[in-house]
Design a protein around this motif. Sequence first.
Motif, PDB file in Angstrom:
ATOM      1  N   UNK A  23      -8.809   4.670 -32.417  1.00 42.06           N
ATOM      2  CA  UNK A  23      -8.841   3.298 -31.914  1.00 42.06           C
ATOM      3  C   UNK A  23      -8.577   3.203 -30.422  1.00 42.06           C
ATOM      4  N   UNK A  24      -8.084   4.273 -29.797  1.00 41.66           N
ATOM      5  CA  UNK A  24      -7.815   4.240 -28.359  1.00 41.66           C
ATOM      6  C   UNK A  24      -9.080   4.502 -27.555  1.00 41.66           C
ATOM      7  N   UNK A  25      -9.125   3.871 -26.375  1.00 38.55           N
ATOM      8  CA  UNK A  25     -10.277   4.042 -25.490  1.00 38.55           C
ATOM      9  C   UNK A  25      -9.857   4.700 -24.188  1.00 38.55           C
ATOM     10  N   UNK A  26     -10.821   5.300 -23.501  1.00 40.53           N
ATOM     11  CA  UNK A  26     -10.557   5.890 -22.186  1.00 40.53           C
ATOM     12  C   UNK A  26     -11.899   6.109 -21.498  1.00 40.53           C
ATOM     13  N   UNK A  27     -11.833   6.675 -20.280  1.00 43.01           N
ATOM     14  CA  UNK A  27     -13.076   7.020 -19.579  1.00 43.01           C
ATOM     15  C   UNK A  27     -13.106   8.521 -19.355  1.00 43.01           C
ATOM     16  N   UNK A  28     -14.313   9.075 -19.361  1.00 42.32           N
ATOM     17  CA  UNK A  28     -14.457  10.511 -19.125  1.00 42.32           C
ATOM     18  C   UNK A  28     -14.248  10.792 -17.641  1.00 42.32           C
ATOM     19  N   UNK A  29     -13.446  11.806 -17.332  1.00 42.17           N
ATOM     20  CA  UNK A  29     -13.289  12.229 -15.937  1.00 42.17           C
ATOM     21  C   UNK A  29     -14.232  13.396 -15.661  1.00 42.17           C
ATOM     22  N   UNK A  30     -14.136  14.420 -16.479  1.00 43.41           N
ATOM     23  CA  UNK A  30     -15.082  15.529 -16.349  1.00 43.41           C
ATOM     24  C   UNK A  30     -15.080  16.364 -17.624  1.00 43.41           C
ATOM     25  N   UNK A  31     -16.094  17.209 -17.759  1.00 43.65           N
ATOM     26  CA  UNK A  31     -16.153  18.137 -18.876  1.00 43.65           C
ATOM     27  C   UNK A  31     -15.915  19.529 -18.317  1.00 43.65           C
ATOM     28  N   UNK A  32     -14.909  20.223 -18.892  1.00 46.37           N
ATOM     29  CA  UNK A  32     -14.548  21.539 -18.390  1.00 46.37           C
ATOM     30  C   UNK A  32     -15.525  22.605 -18.861  1.00 46.37           C
ATOM     31  N   UNK A  33     -15.529  23.718 -18.134  1.00 44.80           N
ATOM     32  CA  UNK A  33     -16.321  24.911 -18.467  1.00 44.80           C
ATOM     33  C   UNK A  33     -17.812  24.657 -18.264  1.00 44.80           C
ATOM     34  N   UNK A  34     -18.529  25.753 -18.016  1.00 44.05           N
ATOM     35  CA  UNK A  34     -19.974  25.645 -17.843  1.00 44.05           C
ATOM     36  C   UNK A  34     -20.632  26.612 -18.816  1.00 44.05           C
ATOM     37  N   UNK A  35     -20.826  26.146 -20.031  1.00 43.43           N
ATOM     38  CA  UNK A  35     -21.466  26.967 -21.053  1.00 43.43           C
ATOM     39  C   UNK A  35     -22.300  26.027 -21.912  1.00 43.43           C
ATOM     40  N   UNK A  36     -23.042  26.566 -22.889  1.00 39.56           N
ATOM     41  CA  UNK A  36     -23.924  25.684 -23.676  1.00 39.56           C
ATOM     42  C   UNK A  36     -23.198  24.514 -24.346  1.00 39.56           C
ATOM     43  N   UNK A  37     -21.961  24.734 -24.807  1.00 34.83           N
ATOM     44  CA  UNK A  37     -21.248  23.645 -25.487  1.00 34.83           C
ATOM     45  C   UNK A  37     -20.982  22.497 -24.500  1.00 34.83           C
ATOM     46  N   UNK A  38     -20.456  22.839 -23.340  1.00 35.82           N
ATOM     47  CA  UNK A  38     -20.147  21.801 -22.357  1.00 35.82           C
ATOM     48  C   UNK A  38     -21.419  21.116 -21.867  1.00 35.82           C
ATOM     49  N   UNK A  39     -22.430  21.909 -21.694  1.00 35.54           N
ATOM     50  CA  UNK A  39     -23.718  21.365 -21.270  1.00 35.54           C
ATOM     51  C   UNK A  39     -24.229  20.316 -22.238  1.00 35.54           C
ATOM     52  N   UNK A  40     -24.153  20.672 -23.538  1.00 39.30           N
ATOM     53  CA  UNK A  40     -24.636  19.750 -24.559  1.00 39.30           C
ATOM     54  C   UNK A  40     -23.768  18.487 -24.579  1.00 39.30           C
ATOM     55  N   UNK A  41     -22.458  18.655 -24.348  1.00 38.41           N
ATOM     56  CA  UNK A  41     -21.588  17.475 -24.286  1.00 38.41           C
ATOM     57  C   UNK A  41     -22.057  16.538 -23.177  1.00 38.41           C
TER      58      UNK A  41
END
Lengths: 87, 623
Positions: A23-41
Amino acid sequence: MSSEALQDAAPPESRRLTALAVGERARVALVLADDPISRRLIEVGFVPGAFIEVIASMWPAADPLAIRVGGSTFALRRHEAERIVIT
Amino acid sequence: MNAETAELRVAFVGLPNCGKTALFNRLTGSRQKVANYPGVTVERKEGVFAAPSGRRYRLLDLPGTYSLKPTTLDEAITRDVALGRVAQEPRPETIVLVADATHLPLSLRLALEVRRLGLPMVMVLNMSDVARRRGFAIDREALSRELGAPVIETVATRSGGADALIAELERLAVPTQPALVASAWQEPTAEDVTATHAEAARLLELSGYREPLRSRAVAVADRILMNPLSGMLILATLLFFVFQAVFSWAAWPMDLIDAGVTALAELVRGALPEGPLRSLLADGVIAGVGSVIVFLPQIVILFAFILALEDSGYLPRAAYLLDRVMGSVGLSGRAFIPLLSSFACAIPGIMATRTIPNLRDRIVTILVAPLMTCSARLPVYALLIAAFIPQREFGVFNLQGLVLFVLYFAGVASALLVAWVAKLIAGGQNNHLLMLELPDYQWPNWRNLALGLWEKTRVFLARAGGIILALMVLLWFLSTYPAPPVGATGAAIEYSFAGQLGKALAVVLAPIGFNWQIAIALIPGLAAREVAVGALGTVYALSGDEEAVTTALSSVIASEWGLPTGLALLAWYVFAPQCLATLAVVRRETNGWRYPLLMLVYLFALAYLAAFVTYRVTLAVAG
């Protein structure tokens, strides 16, 4: 990538998506790491500034989580959500 | 080539769950061809349609993707076809980018990436009626101007809902700009992704798109369906209901087919003189194929539920609920959908494992996929349950349905166990990818459901008419010749090739309670599991007197076998490794004999063990 390795890549005081309760909200600051998982995120909308909300989390260890972002909902495992730094 | 007769090759590209397939079905109806791309096992779905002008279009439905930088085999195919890099697959001349008008941002970002491929593109805003009902209309002109591509609206669920797309394709029929040379294309970098997101956000602002609020109804539904406790209860109840329905709803159409098959066999018997032809038709073809076709109603009901659940948006939520369980045995949450498809047939299930990015996860999922009870095993279960489990009601429960549920459950439980053992042996990391989109709920589209069911029925009947018929004829031959020596006392089949082979095998199978008739039936069952039922039909038709032929197969085996043998055969079929087609697909998917052989050996071992234990325990308990 282990969460220790992710810890190194981010400022130590950074808050992760996994810190939010249902139920909590927030804003994305950044996505860590540079690999396929982070890329897809990033591709599915976890971009800096995007609003997110935790819709549901599974018993017992809050893994996986359901996250609302950009009008869509995604189920993420905890280690995936761990990569998302929020403000 | 003459412009009037030339076919225009059009490829559909879009996110998963964007309504792409519904639109494809709207345009092509049942004129579809489902096959594989050469060399890989990604499903290739093609259909044709003719516009009112008479011009013909060849439509290719490419696998859904979020971007042109693939993370799975499926997504790689979408990119490669669009670039003309797939052998024997000419590059499409036009791309139709299908977007869900109610969830535009990610589709628009994909459109910006696809635009860089340099092919003429049409952007389709599907479900535009829903967007309108939510009170916003998208400024298509602004979007089209900025995108440099026509933007049109469709409603795939409505008759005539794709007319605007047909009109637009007609206008594009002669490509106006030469396609960009594919070699000039470069894979989008992380910076490109961020840039296209920003650009998509700008276009959305211009187009008047409004991000959908999560409706109260969806929020309430999710709170109940995705709750760890109530969600799991509902999932279990739902699966239980499906298996009950498969049994109770299918009863009367099955009786009807059964009566028809028996009547037909009688007719042939009466019409033809005694001899090999009469025996071949009545005992081989009709008794054999008929005993398989009788299960069509159950297969249709099972698929109707699977397709409706798929369409409704519930399946990914079930995957979410079960992710934890899957993760604890070292499987990816994404394994749920391939495994669920395996309930229909392990082959599409094993092919669907391409959506699992991690190789080790994928192999384990492939290895356990045959433990999901496929629809080919349903005829075997149905026959044995009808023969050995009494029809009894416990309140709302039906004992036969309950046993069926237990058998399915045993398959699932052993799959989890095997995956867990694989994790112990091979080791494994816990960082599996889930990242699954949970789409909005929607009512299943009846047209899609009907088309899907028709496709499954067609495949089932084609199998019954093709490979099953051929095997039945072969089996009839092996069971009829050589003829018994003069003065023989037993049934003729005992002296035939099949009878001798069955008796030799029965030595090995005796410890688990199988007789030589079962041994014979297990051999053609290697080609297709349901053939075992047809084979039993033929074996008993040939070995029995007139009375045994006219009574249903289930009553024959009920009187011929004991309960321990019946239950042991049920246990055997929970693991039943005999399906050559599955092994062939595993070989192709894993590029070698290692995994198919491993699969064959471990499934045989488990089947023998399970049948042995069941036989011995039942023998001890029931005498």
